[in-house]
Scaffold this motif. Sequence first.
Motif, mmCIF file in Angstrom:
data_model
loop_
_atom_site.group_PDB
_atom_site.id
_atom_site.type_symbol
_atom_site.label_atom_id
_atom_site.label_comp_id
_atom_site.label_asym_id
_atom_site.label_seq_id
_atom_site.Cartn_x
_atom_site.Cartn_y
_atom_site.Cartn_z
ATOM 1 N N CYS A 84 -13.868 -35.845 -32.121
ATOM 2 C CA CYS A 84 -14.247 -36.114 -30.729
ATOM 3 C C CYS A 84 -15.445 -35.273 -30.301
ATOM 4 O O CYS A 84 -15.464 -34.050 -30.470
ATOM 5 N N GLY A 85 -16.429 -35.947 -29.738
ATOM 6 C CA GLY A 85 -17.624 -35.266 -29.254
ATOM 7 C C GLY A 85 -18.677 -35.025 -30.299
ATOM 8 O O GLY A 85 -19.790 -34.578 -29.970
ATOM 9 N N ARG A 109 -22.422 -40.705 -30.178
ATOM 10 C CA ARG A 109 -21.402 -39.685 -29.931
ATOM 11 C C ARG A 109 -20.029 -40.310 -30.119
ATOM 12 O O ARG A 109 -19.762 -41.410 -29.617
ATOM 13 N N TYR A 124 -12.658 -39.103 -22.763
ATOM 14 C CA TYR A 124 -13.846 -38.849 -21.955
ATOM 15 C C TYR A 124 -13.953 -39.934 -20.888
ATOM 16 O O TYR A 124 -13.399 -41.032 -21.028
ATOM 17 N N SER A 133 -26.940 -32.333 -35.080
ATOM 18 C CA SER A 133 -26.818 -31.367 -33.984
ATOM 19 C C SER A 133 -28.021 -31.563 -33.068
ATOM 20 O O SER A 133 -29.047 -30.904 -33.218
ATOM 21 N N ARG A 177 -22.394 -29.603 -28.268
ATOM 22 C CA ARG A 177 -23.389 -30.079 -29.228
ATOM 23 C C ARG A 177 -22.797 -30.277 -30.616
ATOM 24 O O ARG A 177 -23.137 -31.231 -31.318
ATOM 25 N N ASP A 186 -23.409 -42.650 -21.342
ATOM 26 C CA ASP A 186 -24.114 -42.877 -22.594
ATOM 27 C C ASP A 186 -23.655 -44.188 -23.230
ATOM 28 O O ASP A 186 -22.481 -44.337 -23.576
ATOM 29 N N TYR A 214 -21.684 -35.722 -32.865
ATOM 30 C CA TYR A 214 -22.826 -36.637 -32.919
ATOM 31 C C TYR A 214 -23.091 -36.976 -34.382
ATOM 32 O O TYR A 214 -23.210 -36.078 -35.227
ATOM 33 N N THR A 238 -16.464 -41.042 -29.289
ATOM 34 C CA THR A 238 -15.639 -40.986 -28.085
ATOM 35 C C THR A 238 -14.300 -41.688 -28.259
ATOM 36 O O THR A 238 -13.474 -41.656 -27.335
ATOM 37 N N VAL A 246 -28.694 -32.319 -25.223
ATOM 38 C CA VAL A 246 -27.311 -32.653 -24.876
ATOM 39 C C VAL A 246 -26.826 -31.965 -23.604
ATOM 40 O O VAL A 246 -25.672 -32.141 -23.217
ATOM 41 N N THR A 253 -22.360 -44.908 -28.308
ATOM 42 C CA THR A 253 -21.132 -44.224 -28.691
ATOM 43 C C THR A 253 -20.524 -44.913 -29.906
ATOM 44 O O THR A 253 -20.967 -45.979 -30.331
ATOM 45 N N THR A 302 -28.322 -42.532 -33.351
ATOM 46 C CA THR A 302 -27.391 -41.418 -33.181
ATOM 47 C C THR A 302 -26.383 -41.764 -32.095
ATOM 48 O O THR A 302 -26.772 -42.166 -30.988
#
Length: 294
Positions: free
Chosen positions: A141-142, A157, A119, A197, A225, A124, A144, A159, A201, A127, A155
């Motif tokens: 990957c991706g 993400r 990415y 979820s 998401r 953000d 949350y 990456t 986003v 991460t 929370t």
Amino acid sequence: MHRRWLFLAAWALVVVALIAVVLRADGSDAGDRRSRADDGTRAGAPSATAAGTRAPSPSPDPSAASTSPTASARPAPSAERTSRAVPAAAPLAGRIGPGAAHRGVATFYDADGGGACMYDPGGDPLTGAMNTADYESARACGAYVRVTSGGRSVTVRITNKCPGDCASGRIDLSAEAFARLAAPSAGRIAVSWTLVSPSDVGTLSVRYKTGSTAYWCGIQLIGHRNPLARLEVRAGDGWRRLPRADYNYFLAADGGGCGGALRVTDIYGERLTLDGIGLRPDVVQPTRAQFARH
């Protein structure tokens, strides 16, 4: 004179007989009319056919209704949700699935949002880098995940992939994310984390890898998401599933399907069909599509 009276009497009998016939016929007709009026089919009363044997109303034509609870977005590129229903479970999940609490330790590093998932850096600050086992060849990957320690949570993400010495359950957080849980001086803390979820986003984007052509291409989905389970390209009348590289691109080694319609599926089994994505290497192409929240 006597013969004249006999003649008149004969005619009188004929007239009386005719009158009797007419009266009987009229009485019969009147009786028939009364009988028909009293036999349950009089005007205003429902007949047996109307009350008990009325033809059923035609059932709705299934083909006239929508074939799925589709939520169709038609941007340029266009997107269409094609799954019939989104199940509560996640039948296509790998090691990271909903409801399961993973336990391990959290550390932090100088993250910029880039890394093994390819990415773009920046954006953000919250991460994380997943350990190799749970990274699972880019399946993380991706995703949350909510990380909890000592009553605090954050929370992040995913990456990046944590270096090889990261044990299963470990997560390497950005410095900003770690600071939400503990003072940086702690360096290493016990945590639990679970898949989430989130609601805010945005929408999905698609990117073709640098060097992609009609003879070879790599396709990346950004901003989903829920974790991805598969990506497919149009192949004739059907779909062809592409393998996912460890660096988070789905590869068409022979170029088949590159530049055509895409179908992406999340771990819950929801499918989104994306049209109008051009074969434009290294360009992030937004859509108006997004997977449902869980």
